[in-house]
Design an enzyme around this catalytic site. Structure first.
Site, PDB file in Angstrom:
ATOM      1  N   HIS A   1      30.829  -1.951  19.632  1.00  9.99           N
ATOM      2  CA  HIS A   1      31.113  -2.092  18.197  1.00  9.99           C
ATOM      3  C   HIS A   1      32.196  -1.071  17.822  1.00  9.99           C
ATOM      4  O   HIS A   1      32.271  -0.011  18.434  1.00  9.99           O
ATOM      5  CB  HIS A   1      29.812  -1.812  17.428  1.00  9.99           C
ATOM      6  CG  HIS A   1      29.800  -2.334  16.028  1.00  9.99           C
ATOM      7  ND1 HIS A   1      30.578  -1.792  15.034  1.00  9.99           N
ATOM      8  CD2 HIS A   1      29.103  -3.345  15.453  1.00  9.99           C
ATOM      9  CE1 HIS A   1      30.353  -2.463  13.910  1.00  9.99           C
ATOM     10  NE2 HIS A   1      29.462  -3.402  14.135  1.00  9.99           N
TER      11      HIS A   1
ATOM     12  N   HIS B   1      18.956  -1.212  13.601  1.00 13.75           N
ATOM     13  CA  HIS B   1      19.537  -2.084  12.562  1.00 13.75           C
ATOM     14  C   HIS B   1      18.548  -3.112  12.028  1.00 13.75           C
ATOM     15  O   HIS B   1      18.926  -4.250  11.705  1.00 13.75           O
ATOM     16  CB  HIS B   1      20.812  -2.778  13.076  1.00 13.75           C
ATOM     17  CG  HIS B   1      21.815  -3.024  11.966  1.00 13.75           C
ATOM     18  ND1 HIS B   1      22.971  -3.732  12.140  1.00 13.75           N
ATOM     19  CD2 HIS B   1      21.806  -2.640  10.657  1.00 13.75           C
ATOM     20  CE1 HIS B   1      23.627  -3.807  10.996  1.00 13.75           C
ATOM     21  NE2 HIS B   1      22.944  -3.139  10.086  1.00 13.75           N
TER      22      HIS B   1
ATOM     23  N   ASP C   1      26.482  -4.778  21.931  1.00 17.10           N
ATOM     24  CA  ASP C   1      26.766  -5.048  20.524  1.00 17.10           C
ATOM     25  C   ASP C   1      28.171  -5.645  20.401  1.00 17.10           C
ATOM     26  O   ASP C   1      29.154  -4.977  20.741  1.00 17.10           O
ATOM     27  CB  ASP C   1      26.669  -3.722  19.749  1.00 17.10           C
ATOM     28  CG  ASP C   1      26.551  -3.935  18.259  1.00 17.10           C
ATOM     29  OD1 ASP C   1      26.496  -5.106  17.840  1.00 17.10           O
ATOM     30  OD2 ASP C   1      26.502  -2.939  17.515  1.00 17.10           O
TER      31      ASP C   1
ATOM     32  N   ASP D   1      24.406  -9.344  21.526  1.00 19.07           N
ATOM     33  CA  ASP D   1      23.685  -9.854  20.353  1.00 19.07           C
ATOM     34  C   ASP D   1      24.360 -11.069  19.709  1.00 19.07           C
ATOM     35  O   ASP D   1      23.718 -11.853  19.018  1.00 19.07           O
ATOM     36  CB  ASP D   1      23.407  -8.742  19.320  1.00 19.07           C
ATOM     37  CG  ASP D   1      24.668  -8.068  18.799  1.00 19.07           C
ATOM     38  OD1 ASP D   1      25.773  -8.331  19.338  1.00 19.07           O
ATOM     39  OD2 ASP D   1      24.560  -7.256  17.858  1.00 19.07           O
ATOM     40  N   HIS D   2      25.677 -11.198  19.927  1.00 16.85           N
ATOM     41  CA  HIS D   2      26.426 -12.377  19.472  1.00 16.85           C
ATOM     42  C   HIS D   2      27.832 -12.257  20.009  1.00 16.85           C
ATOM     43  O   HIS D   2      28.121 -11.318  20.751  1.00 16.85           O
ATOM     44  CB  HIS D   2      26.408 -12.506  17.941  1.00 16.85           C
ATOM     45  CG  HIS D   2      26.769 -11.234  17.245  1.00 16.85           C
ATOM     46  ND1 HIS D   2      28.029 -10.716  17.290  1.00 16.85           N
ATOM     47  CD2 HIS D   2      26.024 -10.353  16.548  1.00 16.85           C
ATOM     48  CE1 HIS D   2      28.059  -9.578  16.627  1.00 16.85           C
ATOM     49  NE2 HIS D   2      26.844  -9.318  16.176  1.00 16.85           N
TER      50      HIS D   2
ATOM     51  N   CYS E   1      24.586  -9.037  13.684  1.00 16.54           N
ATOM     52  CA  CYS E   1      23.593  -8.146  14.306  1.00 16.54           C
ATOM     53  C   CYS E   1      22.180  -8.273  13.749  1.00 16.54           C
ATOM     54  O   CYS E   1      21.249  -8.596  14.480  1.00 16.54           O
ATOM     55  CB  CYS E   1      23.999  -6.690  14.151  1.00 16.54           C
ATOM     56  SG  CYS E   1      25.687  -6.358  14.580  1.00 16.54           S
TER      57      CYS E   1
END
Ligand SMILES: *[C@@H]1O[C@H](CO)[C@@H](O)[C@H](O)[C@H]1NC(C)=O
Ligand SMILES: *[C@@H]1O[C@H](CO)[C@@H](O)[C@H](O)[C@H]1NC(C)=O
Ligand SMILES: *[C@@H]1O[C@H](CO)[C@@H](O)[C@H](O)[C@H]1NC(C)=O
Length: 578
Positions: free
Chosen positions: A305, A151, A50, A357-358, A90
């Site tokens: 995160h 999420h 994350d 995820d990014h 996300c």
């Protein structure tokens, strides 16, 4: 065995006396059939970090952070250098990952300021008619598990219909957070959620209380005449504001920071000091339970995160503060799970993947300390639609004996490619009633083809198209045209410091006509935009990309918005105010 006996009997009857031949051919058939069944249905192990930046990983060039286990995967497998997330936030990125489709197709791309699900209690989420790869693998006989972050929403109509829940999307087993980690989950961290709303409610409560006191004092001293009933009304309204202020503040943690096992809440609020070890323990026991396979395990890390909760063993150990400690803890968890595969003899039967995820969150800072990731040479980060730093992430595949080891591939690929790839490996069929944007990666990963199947990739910010990449296969150029870019603060900073993330629309963006054009194969940092004067192909490229956008738009249909205020996300809005 029964199949062999049955087959032998039938074959013996057919071939009459040639019993031995029948037996041999049936044994051969059964061995061959069995072994192809095993090879064609490998276990699938997907790690998704994350907010991890591509520059935070050893094998992507970071020489001070220690990620030996992720690096081990790359050494034993294939490393992609142009692996692209379908969104830089996300919720939409994960929706695309799970479905193989741009998030705009499922309504998981926002046209407002709430770009990710804000609240467990909202009614938005991955629609029930979207098909995840977990669902298709489940249909192919896989045991499917999700450990960690979801999420993608929880309920639609009532507080426990669990229509968006992982178990309603093809997972047999879920342990983790239906939401995401946020600072609010940890005491004494500056809250991330609802700050704006809380401030407003608090302000109104104070104004009303002040007015009330003034009026009451006036009334008591006889300076003002006002009915007690009206004063009582004021008191009531004041109380309501106060209560909503208190509940928005006090309950963010209670309602969002929870752990679930399947449909049951196991910790509310969760205790962060136990979370990493619980996640690891769950992943390990899932693999042990399913060692006879085939299984799909999606380890969706809560790391890295904010609030970056890190256990004592890793605290203060990295060269990069709390953020680095957290990255190294996550890498250690990856290593523990890989060790288990070795120990169980599953390594060669498991298709293993690692990605983020990014990109890293540049604006995440605590005073002068950087709390977000590093995107290496790439411009921008999390939350930005088009700039490479928000969408170019690590992407590593390992499957010993099937995929080559230690290979690097620079072709453009997408996180959406995981969907068709694992469905193919499981022997499933892709849904025929919808557009799938991902492509099966096996030919590329195995070296059977040198070129990625992707010609154009569309880079959205919410539901706004910001940029388009064109992989011009014959020349090898990778053009990228930016139609909209965020306005950086301070100018040239490569981020929107002072805000939580950069906006997608409105006054915080600049529109470009003609678009800003780069050739990523020559200028991966997107530092010098090309122009008709410097690039003879400028007009042709812009024209080609323009046509691709028209064609892409024709494939889009209107679908219900999952991230709109009507989905109940607004009332609990986040301070990502743009
Ligand atoms: C390694 O990662 C850290 C943490 O994000 C970052 O501060 C540092 O600049 C990176 N180093 C390199 C060489 O990329
Ligand atoms: C796993 O595959 C590798 C690569 O083909 C091979 O060298 C190794 O012997 C295999 N291990 C087992 C236990 O089969
Ligand atoms: C799912 O349902 C919505 C609303 O009815 C519809 O617009 C959408 O096209 C459907 N999606 C798929 C993939 O069938």
């Amino acid at each position: 065995m029964i199949a062999v006996l049955l087959c032998t009997t039938i074959a013996a009857i057919l071939f009459r006396r040639h019993f031995l031949m029948a037996l041999i051919s049936c044994l051969l058939w059964s061995t061959f059939g069995f072994s192809t069944a095993v090879d064609s249905k490998p276990n699938i192990l997907l790690f998704l970090a994350d907010d991890l930046g591509i520059g935070d990983v050893g094998c992507y060039g970071n020489n001070t952070i220690r990620t030996p286990n992720i690096d081990r995967l790359a050494r034993e497998g294939v490393k992609l250098t142009q692996h692209i997330a379908a969104a830089s936030l996300c919720t939409p990125s994960r929706a695309a990952f799970l479905t193989g489709r741009y998030p705009i197709r499922s309504g998981m791309a926002s046209n407002n300021r709430y770009r990710a699900l804000q609240w467990n209690a909202g009614s938005g989420g991955l629609p029930a008619n979207e098909t995840t790869f977990a669902r298709l693998l489940q249909q192919q006989g896989y045991s499917t598990g999700l450990i960690g972050k979801w999420h993608q929403g929880v309920n639609c109509e009532s507080f426990n219909d669990h229509c968006h829940h992982p178990l309603n999307h093809g997972f047999d087993y879920f342990y983790g957070m239906p939401f995401t980690l946020i600072n609010n989950c940890q005491e004494n961290k500056p809250p991330e959620m609802d700050v704006a709303l809380q401030d407003k409610l608090w302000l109104y409560s104070q104004i009303i209380a002040l007015a009330l006191l003034t009026l009451a004092a006036g009334r008591l001293t006889g300076l003002v005449y006002i009915r007690w009933k009206i004063l009582a009304c004021f008191t009531l309204v004041g109380c309501l504001f106060f209560i909503s202020w208190y509940s928005s503040y006090g309950f963010v943690q209670r309602w969002n920071c929870i752990l679930m096992r399947n449909h049951d809440i196991t910790e509310q609020p969760m205790r962060l000091e136990r979370t990493a070890s619980l996640m690891l323990k769950e992943a390990v026991s899932f693999i042990k339970r399913n060692r006879h396979g085939p299984f799909l395990l999606f380890v969706s890390f809560l790391h890295v995160h904010t609030p970056l909760f890190t256990t004592a063993k890793f605290l203060g150990k990295s060269h990069h503060g709390l953020y680095g400690d957290n990255v190294e803890e996550m890498d250690w968890m990856v290593g523990k799970i890989l060790d288990l595969l070795d120990k169980e003899g599953l390594k060669n039967h498991t298709f293993t993947y690692f990605a983020s995820d990014h990109g890293g969150h540049l604006e995440a800072q605590d005073g002068s300390a950087q709390m977000g990731g590093w995107n290496g040479i790439y411009k921008g980060g999390k939350g930005m639609g088009g700039w490479e730093g928000g969408i170019r992430v690590p992407g590593i595949f390992r499957w010993p004996g099937v995929l080559p080891a230690g290979i690097v591939i620079n072709e453009p690929t997408s996180l959406m490619d995981i969907f068709p790839t694992v469905v193919h490996l499981a022997g499933g069929r892709l849904p025929q009633d919808r557009v799938i944007d991902g492509r099966n990666l096996m030919p590329l990963l195995q070296g059977r083809t040198q070129k990625s199947e992707h010609k154009f990739l569309f880079h959205y910010c919410g539901s706004y198209l910001h940029a388009v990449r064109w992989h011009q296969k014959d020349s090898g150029a990778v053009w990228k045209a930016h139609y909209v870019t965020p306005v950086f603060h301070p100018a040239g900073a490569g981020a929107c410091y002072g805000k939580r993330i950069c906006p997608c629309f409105g006054e915080g963006v600049t529109h470009h006509d003609p678009p800003l054009l780069y050739d990523l194969s020559r200028d991966p940092s997107e530092s010098q935009p090309l122009s008709a004067d410097t690039e003879p192909l400028f007009d042709t490229v812009i024209e080609q990309i323009g046509r691709a956008i028209e064609e892409h738009r024709r494939t889009l249909t209107a679908v219900p918005q999952q991230l709109s205020s009507a989905q109940g996300t607004r009332g609990a809005g986040m301070s990502t105010s743009e």
